[in-house]
Design a protein around this motif. Structure first.
Motif, short mmCIF file in Angstrom:
data_model
loop_
_atom_site.label_atom_id
_atom_site.label_comp_id
_atom_site.label_asym_id
_atom_site.label_seq_id
_atom_site.Cartn_x
_atom_site.Cartn_y
_atom_site.Cartn_z
N UNK A 11 0.83 -1.21 0.00
CA UNK A 11 0.00 0.00 0.00
C UNK A 11 0.87 1.26 0.00
N UNK A 12 1.90 1.27 0.82
CA UNK A 12 2.75 2.46 0.93
C UNK A 12 3.44 2.76 -0.39
N UNK A 13 3.97 1.74 -1.04
CA UNK A 13 4.69 1.94 -2.30
C UNK A 13 3.73 2.37 -3.40
N UNK A 14 2.56 1.73 -3.49
CA UNK A 14 1.59 2.10 -4.52
C UNK A 14 1.05 3.51 -4.29
N UNK A 15 0.79 3.86 -3.03
CA UNK A 15 0.30 5.21 -2.73
C UNK A 15 1.33 6.26 -3.13
N UNK A 16 2.59 5.97 -2.88
CA UNK A 16 3.65 6.92 -3.22
C UNK A 16 3.79 7.10 -4.73
N UNK A 17 3.56 6.02 -5.48
CA UNK A 17 3.79 6.05 -6.92
C UNK A 17 2.59 6.54 -7.72
N UNK A 18 1.39 6.41 -7.17
CA UNK A 18 0.18 6.65 -7.96
C UNK A 18 0.03 8.11 -8.37
N UNK A 19 0.42 9.05 -7.53
CA UNK A 19 0.18 10.46 -7.80
C UNK A 19 0.74 10.92 -9.13
N UNK A 20 1.92 10.44 -9.50
CA UNK A 20 2.54 10.88 -10.76
C UNK A 20 2.77 9.71 -11.72
N UNK A 21 1.99 8.63 -11.56
CA UNK A 21 2.20 7.47 -12.42
C UNK A 21 1.78 7.79 -13.86
N UNK A 22 2.50 7.22 -14.80
CA UNK A 22 2.21 7.39 -16.21
C UNK A 22 1.85 6.07 -16.87
N UNK A 23 1.71 5.03 -16.06
CA UNK A 23 1.43 3.70 -16.58
C UNK A 23 0.80 2.88 -15.45
N UNK A 24 0.30 1.70 -15.80
CA UNK A 24 -0.20 0.79 -14.79
C UNK A 24 0.96 0.26 -13.95
N UNK A 25 0.64 -0.20 -12.74
CA UNK A 25 1.66 -0.72 -11.84
C UNK A 25 1.16 -2.04 -11.24
N UNK A 26 1.97 -3.07 -11.34
CA UNK A 26 1.77 -4.30 -10.56
C UNK A 26 2.96 -4.45 -9.63
N UNK A 27 2.69 -4.89 -8.41
CA UNK A 27 3.72 -4.94 -7.37
C UNK A 27 3.49 -6.16 -6.49
N UNK A 28 4.56 -6.86 -6.15
CA UNK A 28 4.50 -7.96 -5.20
C UNK A 28 5.65 -7.85 -4.22
N UNK A 29 5.35 -8.04 -2.93
CA UNK A 29 6.36 -8.01 -1.88
C UNK A 29 6.32 -9.35 -1.14
N UNK A 30 7.50 -9.96 -0.97
CA UNK A 30 7.60 -11.27 -0.33
C UNK A 30 8.60 -11.19 0.82
N UNK A 31 8.27 -11.88 1.91
CA UNK A 31 9.18 -11.94 3.05
C UNK A 31 9.31 -13.40 3.50
N UNK A 32 10.44 -14.06 3.19
CA UNK A 32 10.66 -15.42 3.71
C UNK A 32 10.70 -15.40 5.24
N UNK A 33 9.91 -16.26 5.87
CA UNK A 33 9.79 -16.25 7.33
C UNK A 33 10.68 -17.28 8.00
N UNK A 34 10.98 -18.37 7.34
CA UNK A 34 11.92 -19.35 7.88
C UNK A 34 12.33 -20.28 6.75
N UNK A 35 13.42 -20.99 6.95
CA UNK A 35 13.92 -21.91 5.94
C UNK A 35 13.53 -23.33 6.29
N UNK A 36 13.32 -24.12 5.27
CA UNK A 36 12.89 -25.49 5.48
C UNK A 36 14.04 -26.33 6.05
N UNK A 37 13.71 -27.23 6.93
CA UNK A 37 14.68 -28.18 7.47
C UNK A 37 13.98 -29.53 7.57
N UNK A 38 14.73 -30.63 7.58
CA UNK A 38 14.10 -31.95 7.60
C UNK A 38 13.15 -32.17 8.76
#
Length: 266
Positions: free
Chosen positions: A224-251
């Motif tokens: 939301x923060x990134x899209x809100x910041x960019x929308x005011x002067x955007x000249x094109x459509x925007x798609x955005x994805x943010x990912x946060x790995x929370x832990x690594x797999x172990x046996x």
């Protein structure tokens, strides 16, 4: 005279709503819960309501515990581009489920784009995570992946990757990179960083610093923060994805399933 003046505006409003509805049908209304990873995504249209384009995002949770994130962009705006976007999204989703590496998926998608009218020159980036400390990414004519590290660094991954779809480029190795638990991975279309008189590097740096400012927030709030910041002067459509790995797999570790909200899908 006043009624006549209102007719074109009413028709334009109806056409815009039809395009929005089609786009709602073709973009994900929700993302699957994925193992070990918090994810949020969003889309914002161009400020001109009749210039809806072909940006898309997708997320695949594979049975082998690999997570595949996809962001793409069809050249142009309008009904045809939205239709092409739907076809490319379906093709990329299927390839993300079946291909072992992101570059393999891109090579097959390139062949599809050459045979499908309107798909040439589209851009796409595919990221694969397998629960280890290594990610693999491949892109065609697309802005690089942005990696915002918990320790403070901001990096771009995969700059100068293969050309846009439709050029028949030979298979190339994916870009491999290491990341840590709680680092942020940011995928986006060029509408986020393309502005007249400003370089991509400057805009990417701005996005990186904005993500850094909101680092401790949820992925949904960062989107939301990134899209809100960019929308005011955007000249094109925007798609955005943010990912946060929370832990690594172990046996001896069962994968956690986390809800993954879609933010501002249309």
């Amino acid at each position: 005279m006043i009624v006549d003046d209102l007719v074109p505006a009413a028709v334009a409003a109806m056409e815009a709503e039809r395009l929005r509805e089609l786009q709602r049908l073709l973009l994900p209304t929700s993302l699957p819960p994925v193992g070990c990873t918090e994810v949020a995504a969003g889309y914002r249209s161009h400020n001109d309501a009749l210039r809806l384009g072909g940006d898309w995002y997708d997320l695949v949770d594979r049975p082998d515990d690999q997570v595949v994130a996809i962001i793409g962009d069809v050249v142009g705006h309008g009904l045809e581009q939205i239709g092409v976007m739907g076809q490319l999204r379906a093709a990329t989703n299927a390839l993300g489920r079946s291909c072992a590496e992101p570059n393999e998926a891109l090579t097959h998608l390139d062949g599809f784009a050459r045979d499908f009218p309107g798909a040439s020159m589209a851009s796409v980036i595919i990221l694969m995570l397998d629960g280890t400390t290594t990610g693999r990414v491949a892109g065609a004519g697309h802005p690089p992946l942005l990696l915002v590290r918990g320790e403070g660094g901001i990096e771009t991954i995969g700059e100068g990757m293969r050309p846009a779809l439709g050029f028949g480029v030979d298979l190339v190795e994916p870009v491999r990179f290491t990341y840590a638990v709680d680092d942020l991975l940011v995928l986006f279309t060029d509408g986020l960083i393309e502005r007249r008189g400003q370089s991509w590097d400057d805009r990417i740096e701005r996005v990186g610093h904005l993500v850094r400012e909101h680092f401790d927030a949820s992925c949904a709030d960062i989107v939301r923060a990134v899209l809100d910041d960019a929308t005011a002067d955007s000249e094109d459509d925007i798609a955005l994805m943010v990912m946060r790995p929370r832990n690594h797999r172990a046996p001896d570790h069962f994968m956690r399933r986390l809800d993954t909200p879609v933010v501002d899908a249309v």
